[in-house]
Design a protein around this motif. Structure first.
Motif, PDB file in Angstrom:
ATOM      1  N   THR A   1       2.851  -7.644   1.727  1.00 14.39           N
ATOM      2  CA  THR A   1       1.719  -7.119   1.019  1.00 14.39           C
ATOM      3  C   THR A   1       0.262  -7.263  -0.031  1.00 14.39           C
ATOM      4  O   THR A   1      -0.639  -6.219   0.836  1.00 14.39           O
ATOM      5  N   HIS A   2       0.306  -7.868   0.196  1.00 13.43           N
ATOM      6  CA  HIS A   2      -0.609  -8.753   0.200  1.00 13.43           C
ATOM      7  C   HIS A   2      -1.831  -9.054   1.250  1.00 13.43           C
ATOM      8  O   HIS A   2      -3.247  -8.491   1.692  1.00 13.43           O
ATOM      9  N   GLN A   3      -1.678  -8.833   2.476  1.00  7.15           N
ATOM     10  CA  GLN A   3      -1.894 -10.048   3.791  1.00  7.15           C
ATOM     11  C   GLN A   3      -2.315  -8.393   4.556  1.00  7.15           C
ATOM     12  O   GLN A   3      -3.603  -7.568   5.163  1.00  7.15           O
ATOM     13  N   TYR A   4      -1.473  -7.021   3.993  1.00 10.80           N
ATOM     14  CA  TYR A   4      -2.039  -5.987   4.836  1.00 10.80           C
ATOM     15  C   TYR A   4      -2.698  -5.629   3.916  1.00 10.80           C
ATOM     16  O   TYR A   4      -3.562  -4.021   5.089  1.00 10.80           O
ATOM     17  N   LEU A   5      -2.700  -5.597   2.874  1.00 12.96           N
ATOM     18  CA  LEU A   5      -3.908  -4.876   2.179  1.00 12.96           C
ATOM     19  C   LEU A   5      -5.272  -5.177   1.932  1.00 12.96           C
ATOM     20  O   LEU A   5      -6.176  -5.016   2.025  1.00 12.96           O
ATOM     21  N   LEU A   6      -5.360  -6.845   2.542  1.00 15.99           N
ATOM     22  CA  LEU A   6      -6.369  -7.551   3.020  1.00 15.99           C
ATOM     23  C   LEU A   6      -6.387  -7.005   4.376  1.00 15.99           C
ATOM     24  O   LEU A   6      -8.244  -7.244   4.284  1.00 15.99           O
ATOM     25  N   ARG A   7      -6.200  -6.968   5.233  1.00  8.68           N
ATOM     26  CA  ARG A   7      -6.676  -6.582   6.375  1.00  8.68           C
ATOM     27  C   ARG A   7      -7.147  -5.336   6.411  1.00  8.68           C
ATOM     28  O   ARG A   7      -7.558  -4.880   7.456  1.00  8.68           O
ATOM     29  N   ARG A   8      -5.964  -4.414   6.499  1.00 12.72           N
ATOM     30  CA  ARG A   8      -6.023  -2.973   6.610  1.00 12.72           C
ATOM     31  C   ARG A   8      -6.503  -2.485   8.111  1.00 12.72           C
ATOM     32  O   ARG A   8      -6.722  -2.328   8.205  1.00 12.72           O
ATOM     33  N   ASN A   9      -5.746  -3.724   8.978  1.00 15.53           N
ATOM     34  CA  ASN A   9      -5.649  -3.076  10.434  1.00 15.53           C
ATOM     35  C   ASN A   9      -4.615  -2.030  10.774  1.00 15.53           C
ATOM     36  O   ASN A   9      -4.475  -2.408  11.552  1.00 15.53           O
ATOM     37  N   ASP A  10      -3.337  -2.226  10.287  1.00 15.65           N
ATOM     38  CA  ASP A  10      -2.452  -0.585  10.137  1.00 15.65           C
ATOM     39  C   ASP A  10      -2.763   0.113   9.852  1.00 15.65           C
ATOM     40  O   ASP A  10      -3.479   0.127   8.746  1.00 15.65           O
ATOM     41  N   PRO A  11      -3.150   1.378  10.513  1.00 15.01           N
ATOM     42  CA  PRO A  11      -3.195   3.440  10.324  1.00 15.01           C
ATOM     43  C   PRO A  11      -3.190   3.501   8.786  1.00 15.01           C
ATOM     44  O   PRO A  11      -4.379   4.019   8.242  1.00 15.01           O
ATOM     45  N   TRP A  12      -2.098   2.990   8.341  1.00 17.52           N
ATOM     46  CA  TRP A  12      -1.723   3.119   6.966  1.00 17.52           C
ATOM     47  C   TRP A  12      -1.932   3.050   5.914  1.00 17.52           C
ATOM     48  O   TRP A  12      -2.943   3.962   5.524  1.00 17.52           O
ATOM     49  N   PHE A  13      -2.005   1.912   5.964  1.00 23.67           N
ATOM     50  CA  PHE A  13      -3.324   1.159   5.028  1.00 23.67           C
ATOM     51  C   PHE A  13      -4.478   1.411   5.229  1.00 23.67           C
ATOM     52  O   PHE A  13      -5.238   1.058   4.409  1.00 23.67           O
ATOM     53  N   ALA A  14      -5.593   1.395   6.395  1.00 25.91           N
ATOM     54  CA  ALA A  14      -6.307   1.445   6.361  1.00 25.91           C
ATOM     55  C   ALA A  14      -7.185   2.306   6.188  1.00 25.91           C
ATOM     56  O   ALA A  14      -8.535   2.967   5.252  1.00 25.91           O
ATOM     57  N   ALA A  15      -5.650   3.694   5.715  1.00 25.55           N
ATOM     58  CA  ALA A  15      -6.490   5.547   5.475  1.00 25.55           C
ATOM     59  C   ALA A  15      -6.424   5.563   4.201  1.00 25.55           C
ATOM     60  O   ALA A  15      -6.307   5.701   3.443  1.00 25.55           O
ATOM     61  N   LEU A  16      -5.489   4.258   3.534  1.00 22.97           N
ATOM     62  CA  LEU A  16      -5.771   3.663   1.682  1.00 22.97           C
ATOM     63  C   LEU A  16      -6.979   3.622   1.039  1.00 22.97           C
ATOM     64  O   LEU A  16      -8.163   2.986   1.190  1.00 22.97           O
ATOM     65  N   GLY A  17      -7.232   4.144  -0.156  1.00 17.53           N
ATOM     66  CA  GLY A  17      -8.568   4.133  -1.109  1.00 17.53           C
ATOM     67  C   GLY A  17      -8.774   2.683  -1.546  1.00 17.53           C
ATOM     68  O   GLY A  17      -7.924   1.733  -1.062  1.00 17.53           O
ATOM     69  N   ARG A  18      -8.905   2.513  -1.990  1.00 22.03           N
ATOM     70  CA  ARG A  18      -9.221   1.040  -3.188  1.00 22.03           C
ATOM     71  C   ARG A  18      -9.412   1.182  -4.598  1.00 22.03           C
ATOM     72  O   ARG A  18      -8.958   0.494  -5.626  1.00 22.03           O
ATOM     73  N   ARG A  19      -9.074   2.056  -5.037  1.00 18.82           N
ATOM     74  CA  ARG A  19      -8.089   2.779  -6.199  1.00 18.82           C
ATOM     75  C   ARG A  19      -7.177   3.213  -6.651  1.00 18.82           C
ATOM     76  O   ARG A  19      -6.453   3.943  -5.913  1.00 18.82           O
ATOM     77  N   CYS A  20      -6.397   1.638  -7.380  1.00 13.71           N
ATOM     78  CA  CYS A  20      -4.757   1.987  -7.588  1.00 13.71           C
ATOM     79  C   CYS A  20      -4.752   2.075  -9.537  1.00 13.71           C
ATOM     80  O   CYS A  20      -5.441   1.366  -9.841  1.00 13.71           O
ATOM     81  N   ILE A  21      -3.589   2.643  -8.753  1.00 16.01           N
ATOM     82  CA  ILE A  21      -2.711   2.303 -10.368  1.00 16.01           C
ATOM     83  C   ILE A  21      -1.254   1.029 -10.347  1.00 16.01           C
ATOM     84  O   ILE A  21      -0.573   1.565  -9.348  1.00 16.01           O
TER      85      ILE A  21
ATOM     86  N   PHE B   1      -4.375   5.505  -4.966  1.00 15.48           N
ATOM     87  CA  PHE B   1      -2.570   5.046  -4.527  1.00 15.48           C
ATOM     88  C   PHE B   1      -1.814   4.789  -5.422  1.00 15.48           C
ATOM     89  O   PHE B   1      -2.906   4.000  -6.437  1.00 15.48           O
ATOM     90  N   ILE B   2      -0.537   3.874  -5.384  1.00 20.33           N
ATOM     91  CA  ILE B   2      -0.389   3.634  -6.698  1.00 20.33           C
ATOM     92  C   ILE B   2       0.556   1.821  -5.950  1.00 20.33           C
ATOM     93  O   ILE B   2       1.094   1.966  -4.760  1.00 20.33           O
ATOM     94  N   LEU B   3      -0.012   1.111  -6.554  1.00 22.14           N
ATOM     95  CA  LEU B   3       0.734  -0.014  -6.025  1.00 22.14           C
ATOM     96  C   LEU B   3       1.398  -1.503  -7.375  1.00 22.14           C
ATOM     97  O   LEU B   3       1.445  -1.028  -8.020  1.00 22.14           O
ATOM     98  N   ALA B   4       3.352  -1.413  -6.811  1.00 21.84           N
ATOM     99  CA  ALA B   4       4.083  -1.532  -7.806  1.00 21.84           C
ATOM    100  C   ALA B   4       4.661  -2.953  -7.046  1.00 21.84           C
ATOM    101  O   ALA B   4       5.063  -2.901  -6.377  1.00 21.84           O
ATOM    102  N   HIS B   5       3.975  -3.664  -8.301  1.00 20.59           N
ATOM    103  CA  HIS B   5       4.288  -5.018  -8.280  1.00 20.59           C
ATOM    104  C   HIS B   5       6.182  -5.514  -8.570  1.00 20.59           C
ATOM    105  O   HIS B   5       6.847  -6.519  -9.190  1.00 20.59           O
ATOM    106  N   GLY B   6       5.464  -4.439  -9.976  1.00 20.88           N
ATOM    107  CA  GLY B   6       7.032  -5.037 -11.108  1.00 20.88           C
ATOM    108  C   GLY B   6       7.007  -3.915 -12.136  1.00 20.88           C
ATOM    109  O   GLY B   6       6.704  -2.502 -11.565  1.00 20.88           O
ATOM    110  N   THR B   7       7.763  -3.764 -12.879  1.00 14.89           N
ATOM    111  CA  THR B   7       8.594  -2.797 -13.656  1.00 14.89           C
ATOM    112  C   THR B   7       8.007  -2.705 -15.235  1.00 14.89           C
ATOM    113  O   THR B   7       8.993  -2.532 -16.175  1.00 14.89           O
ATOM    114  N   GLU B   8       7.107  -3.995 -15.999  1.00 17.69           N
ATOM    115  CA  GLU B   8       7.492  -3.891 -17.218  1.00 17.69           C
ATOM    116  C   GLU B   8       5.944  -3.468 -17.783  1.00 17.69           C
ATOM    117  O   GLU B   8       5.200  -3.431 -18.609  1.00 17.69           O
TER     118      GLU B   8
END
Length: 210
Positions: free
Chosen positions: A102-122, A150-157
């Motif tokens: 997850t970290h690497q995809y968000l960092l590189r954003r070389n995948d079209p789906w990740f590239a289209a994401l904005g920068r503001r997340c819950i 977008f929403i980024l879910a690492h945990g549930t607490e």
């Protein structure tokens, strides 16, 4: 009673009975072993009986071992946890976790789906289990759906604070309400741990995949 298992060896010998992991290692058929951690090597708080000794013996055969896990933690954090639990990190050639991917995809954003994401997340993260850092990803944490790309879910607490410093605890029901509203608005979501539950000692904890 000893446990036996069978593996395909070749066309002339359909299967071979094995008495355990030692026999499997001695076949030399598998140069690399992928090992899960939670519920296999440890229970989240302590190693299972015989797990450390078994890995040490396997390492002596020259086998390469890699941890592969649905943990939302990064690879180095995972190896550090193994060290704290009593495992020698040098036993492993590395770790592959869904959190690291997850970290690497968000960092590189070389995948079209990740590239289209904005920068503001819950950011849904952990509290008692330790919040997960988003440092270096260039993300802006927000606390309301109206501002979120977008929403980024690492945990549930807990949910990350807009200041970027820490997180505030939040009941699972409230987190679920945020998700329901996000679905209604069509807001995309990244789940860094697809598990429904994980083992922790004798208890089960709800994971983001739930």
């Amino acid at each position: 009673m000893s446990t036996t298992c069978s593996i395909v060896k070749n066309e002339n010998q359909i299967c071979r009975s094995l008495r355990g992991l030692r026999d499997l290692a001695q076949t030399g058929q598998y140069k690399a072993w992928l090992l899960d951690q939670f519920g296999v090597l440890h229970d989240g708080q302590r190693p299972y009986r015989g797990a450390i000794a078994t890995l040490e013996q396997l390492a002596q055969t020259g086998i390469k071992m890699v941890i592969i896990s649905n943990s939302s933690r990064r690879a180095l954090t995972t190896l550090e946890k193994m060290r704290k639990l009593g495992f020698d990190p040098s036993l492993f050639d590395g770790a592959i976790t869904s959190g690291e991917l997850t970290h690497q995809y968000l960092l590189r954003r070389n995948d079209p789906w990740f590239a289209a994401l904005g920068r503001r997340c819950i950011h849904m993260t952990w509290s008692e289990r330790g919040a997960i850092s988003l440092e270096g990803l260039g993300l802006q944490i927000v606390e309301d759906l109206e501002s979120a790309d977008f929403i980024l879910a690492h945990g549930t607490e807990a949910i990350g604070l807009e200041s970027g410093n820490g997180a505030k605890k939040m009941e699972l029901e409230k987190l679920e309400q945020i998700l329901e509203n996000a679905v209604a608005k069509g807001i995309p979501m990244i789940v860094a741990n697809p598990d429904h539950v994980t083992v922790e000692a004798r208890a089960l904890r709800v994971m983001p995949g739930k």
